[in-house]
Design a protein around this motif. Structure first.
Motif, PDB file in Angstrom:
ATOM      1  N   ASN A 254       0.616  -1.215   0.168  1.00  0.00           N
ATOM      2  CA  ASN A 254       0.034   0.118   0.058  1.00  0.00           C
ATOM      3  C   ASN A 254       0.799   1.263   0.061  1.00  0.00           C
ATOM      4  O   ASN A 254       0.337   2.232   0.605  1.00  0.00           O
ATOM      5  CB  ASN A 254      -0.875   0.039   1.037  1.00  0.00           C
ATOM      6  CG  ASN A 254      -1.955  -1.028   1.236  1.00  0.00           C
ATOM      7  OD1 ASN A 254      -2.601  -1.517   0.157  1.00  0.00           O
ATOM      8  ND2 ASN A 254      -2.222  -1.581   2.295  1.00  0.00           N
ATOM      9  N   LYS A 256       1.597   4.679  -1.190  1.00  0.00           N
ATOM     10  CA  LYS A 256       0.656   5.604  -1.994  1.00  0.00           C
ATOM     11  C   LYS A 256       0.609   6.971  -1.192  1.00  0.00           C
ATOM     12  O   LYS A 256       1.101   7.100  -0.209  1.00  0.00           O
ATOM     13  CB  LYS A 256      -0.550   5.085  -2.034  1.00  0.00           C
ATOM     14  CG  LYS A 256      -1.312   5.243  -0.474  1.00  0.00           C
ATOM     15  CD  LYS A 256      -2.919   4.552  -0.661  1.00  0.00           C
ATOM     16  CE  LYS A 256      -3.519   4.484   0.599  1.00  0.00           C
ATOM     17  NZ  LYS A 256      -4.974   3.957   0.544  1.00  0.00           N
ATOM     18  N   GLU A 264       0.433  16.958   0.545  1.00  0.00           N
ATOM     19  CA  GLU A 264       0.471  15.462   0.101  1.00  0.00           C
ATOM     20  C   GLU A 264       1.167  14.624   1.270  1.00  0.00           C
ATOM     21  O   GLU A 264       2.330  15.037   1.824  1.00  0.00           O
ATOM     22  CB  GLU A 264       1.285  15.471  -1.124  1.00  0.00           C
ATOM     23  CG  GLU A 264       0.834  16.129  -2.217  1.00  0.00           C
ATOM     24  CD  GLU A 264      -0.403  15.659  -2.787  1.00  0.00           C
ATOM     25  OE1 GLU A 264      -0.254  14.645  -3.468  1.00  0.00           O
ATOM     26  OE2 GLU A 264      -1.615  16.472  -2.504  1.00  0.00           O
ATOM     27  N   ALA A 284       9.402   2.909  -2.939  1.00  0.00           N
ATOM     28  CA  ALA A 284       8.058   3.487  -2.209  1.00  0.00           C
ATOM     29  C   ALA A 284       8.564   5.058  -2.085  1.00  0.00           C
ATOM     30  O   ALA A 284       8.248   6.196  -2.199  1.00  0.00           O
ATOM     31  CB  ALA A 284       7.885   3.054  -1.030  1.00  0.00           C
ATOM     32  N   LEU A 287       8.686   7.170  -4.929  1.00  0.00           N
ATOM     33  CA  LEU A 287       7.452   7.527  -5.249  1.00  0.00           C
ATOM     34  C   LEU A 287       7.368   8.981  -4.576  1.00  0.00           C
ATOM     35  O   LEU A 287       6.775  10.109  -4.867  1.00  0.00           O
ATOM     36  CB  LEU A 287       6.464   6.710  -5.055  1.00  0.00           C
ATOM     37  CG  LEU A 287       5.105   7.200  -4.926  1.00  0.00           C
ATOM     38  CD1 LEU A 287       4.444   7.772  -6.290  1.00  0.00           C
ATOM     39  CD2 LEU A 287       4.179   5.908  -4.420  1.00  0.00           C
ATOM     40  N   SER A 291       6.530  12.699  -5.686  1.00  0.00           N
ATOM     41  CA  SER A 291       5.439  13.410  -5.271  1.00  0.00           C
ATOM     42  C   SER A 291       5.652  14.639  -4.216  1.00  0.00           C
ATOM     43  O   SER A 291       4.583  15.373  -3.969  1.00  0.00           O
ATOM     44  CB  SER A 291       4.436  12.344  -4.796  1.00  0.00           C
ATOM     45  OG  SER A 291       4.165  11.306  -5.623  1.00  0.00           O
ATOM     46  N   GLY A 475      -4.483   1.294   5.068  1.00  0.00           N
ATOM     47  CA  GLY A 475      -4.422   2.444   3.857  1.00  0.00           C
ATOM     48  C   GLY A 475      -5.630   3.023   3.584  1.00  0.00           C
ATOM     49  O   GLY A 475      -5.387   4.009   2.932  1.00  0.00           O
TER      50      GLY A 475
END
Length: 540
Positions: A254, A256, A264, A284, A287, A291, A475
């Motif tokens: 998960n 994200k 964020e 992860a 990412l 972001s 999550g």
């Protein structure tokens, strides 16, 4: 208070032979009752005298031969007997065990090999009354290497929350592994086990049925199809047909980015500090970096630990070079026989720093590839009584360099200790060999880190007590712990609810804590364990 009860029951019997002899030529008779010979003590054991453990290493009742199919290394076993194996355990414990001087030197002849190992530990307690050593265990070397080096386990791919081990029993699905039989069948978080085949899982007291339940839940052979009856969170009761198989372990789930009104937020469910986690964590954090997240919620409520080096890498990925350069992530202290030399590796005792590069765990060396990092000064960590060992070392290591750690959930398991899993004759033994401390020298959290809005003591951590929420998927922003973390980010306030409660029973160190009858005593220990392997730079 977490209390561990340990019982050893030894039953012995002896036959007394009565001889009747008749003399000739008279009425006199005599009977002789011979005295049973006194068992001879094995002269290899002398109380208080400990020979070097190497004299007994790999001398086995059932020596292995050939090459390990997992490591590719040749077995070094030779023929021996059970006393050889027990004397190795005895000397190895006396040399490396953190509390060696609190272990009774009992005669090995009075025990089986495993029962002898089980009592080679301290029975002292912490200030809270819990046993100081709740982490003493062993398992098949084959099982240990399969899990840690191949990232697979045998079963259905479901992680259970063991709430109640005795009738009326209760276990609930925590999560499933991707692609596993349980996931493919439709098991979901919060599902409660009702029956196995025709056995009433909740209420049965029949010993044969309990044995069958254990065989099903903790299988060792493939092929048997079992009907699992689950009560869904909706209240509906459904049947599922499953067969055990080798299941790939995915330690990271998960990963994200959660968009809120103000920022964020990165979220990551991290279940185990095993080798395969490195690449998944890197993906992860790449990412999260791309972001440009402003905060991170690290879900380690079910993470029982693992590799200390991996925890160091994760700490670096959270913080970055500017906050970690030259600082200690974890410093190991061994028993007072070894103030400067690691008794297991023979090397100089040196602190574990914050590791900034990828590690080739097969060769145990750093690569030249730098890890991604976020440069965060605060991290939210979701915790429970199953958050243990290397996971706690991560919390302690970050706090040691003044990173703002906020805990959401329950008090952690309380394991500032670690060990080097050691094989002998096909069994891998885990015995506490060191205590870890952070940059500030703090390592006294044997009763766990406690989330609280008003920290008073060193093991108190800013945060909130939050119950585990089995009505929402991990999550999901509405899941209790994650929702509390997101709200605390906005308001600094804890949710209004009852205090979290630790489960009555935790998973055992080898995933095989058995279902008990009502008259049995739980003997719970924690799944993974912080181990520290010295990492080499290939350019050195």
């Amino acid at each position: 208070m977490r209390i561990k009860h340990c019982f050893t029951l030894t039953i012995s019997s002896s036959a007394c032979l009565l001889l009747f002899g008749c003399g000739g030529g008279g009425s006199e008779s005599s009977s002789i009752t011979p005295v049973a010979p006194t068992p001879q003590a094995d002269e290899r054991w002398t109380r208080g005298l400990f020979e070097d453990a190497s004299l007994y290493k790999d001398r086995c009742v059932a020596p292995r031969s050939g090459v390990s199919e997992i490591t590719g290394e040749m077995y070094t076993d030779t023929a021996g007997d059970s006393m050889d194996e027990k004397l190795w355990l005895r000397s190895w414990t006396n040399t490396t065990y953190l509390w060696y001087n609190e272990v009774d030197d009992n005669d090995p002849a009075d025990f089986s090999i495993l029962s002898y190992f089980n009592q080679l530990k301290t029975d002292f307690r912490t200030d809270s009354g819990s046993f100081k050593d709740n982490f003493h265990f062993s398992q098949s070397t084959q099982e240990y290497l399969t899990r840690t080096q191949t990232s697979t386990s045998f079963g259905y791919g479901v992680s259970w929350e063991f709430v109640q081990a005795t009738a009326p029993r209760r276990i609930i699905v925590r999560y499933t592994e991707p692609g596993s039989p349980a996931e493919q069948a439709g098991f979901a978080r919060g599902d409660e086990l009702i029956a196995l085949n025709d056995i009433d899982f909740i209420n049965t007291e029949n010993s044969d049925e309990i044995d069958m339940i254990n065989e099903i839940l903790f299988p060792s052979n493939a092929g048997r199809e079992t009907q699992f009856t689950l009560r869904k969170t909706s209240g509906e009761q459904l049947d599922y047909q499953l067969s055990a198989q080798s299941v790939a372990i995915s330690p990271v789930h998960n990963a994200k980015v959660i968009s809120t009104e103000n920022a964020e937020i990165g979220y990551l469910q991290f279940n185990s500090h095993i080798q395969s986690a490195q690449s998944q964590l890197i993906s992860a954090f790449e990412l999260f970096d791309q972001s440009r997240i402003h905060a991170l919620v690290l879900d380690m409520r079910y993470n029982g630990g693992g590799l200390l080096a991996l925890a160091s890498q994760l700490a670096y990925m959270i913080t970055g070079a500017g906050q970690t350069d030259g600082l200690t992530f974890n410093k190991l202290t061994f028993n007072n026989k070894h103030p400067n030399i690691n008794p297991v590796t023979g090397g100089q005792v040196q602190p574990t720093l914050f590791y900034s590069r990828e590690i080739d765990y097969d060769r145990n060396v750093f690569t030249s590839t730098s890890l991604p990092s976020l440069g965060l000064a605060r991290v939210y960590i979701l915790t429970s009584a199953s958050t243990c060992s290397a996971s706690e070392a991560l919390i302690n290591g970050l706090r040691g360099i003044d990173i703002d750690v906020v805990l959401m959930g329950d008090t952690t398991c309380g394991k500032p200790y670690g060990f080097y899993p050691t094989d002998n004759c096909g069994t891998t033994y885990f015995t506490i060999q060191f205590q870890g401390s952070n940059q500030k020298g703090f390592g006294e959290y044997a009763d766990g880190f406690i989330p609280t809005p008003s920290p008073l003591f060193e093991a108190d951590v800013q945060g909130c007590l939050v119950e585990d929420d089995f009505n929402h998927a991990l999550g999901n922003v509405n899941e209790g712990m994650l929702s509390a973390a997101l709200n605390h980010l906005q308001t600094g306030e804890c949710p209004v609810q009852t205090a979290a409660k630790s489960p009555i029973m935790r998973l055992s160190a080898n995933d095989s804590l058995k279902i008990q009858t009502s008259s049995s005593i739980l003997d719970a220990i924690i799944l993974e364990n912080a181990i520290n392997q010295p990492i080499r730079d290939p350019n050195d």
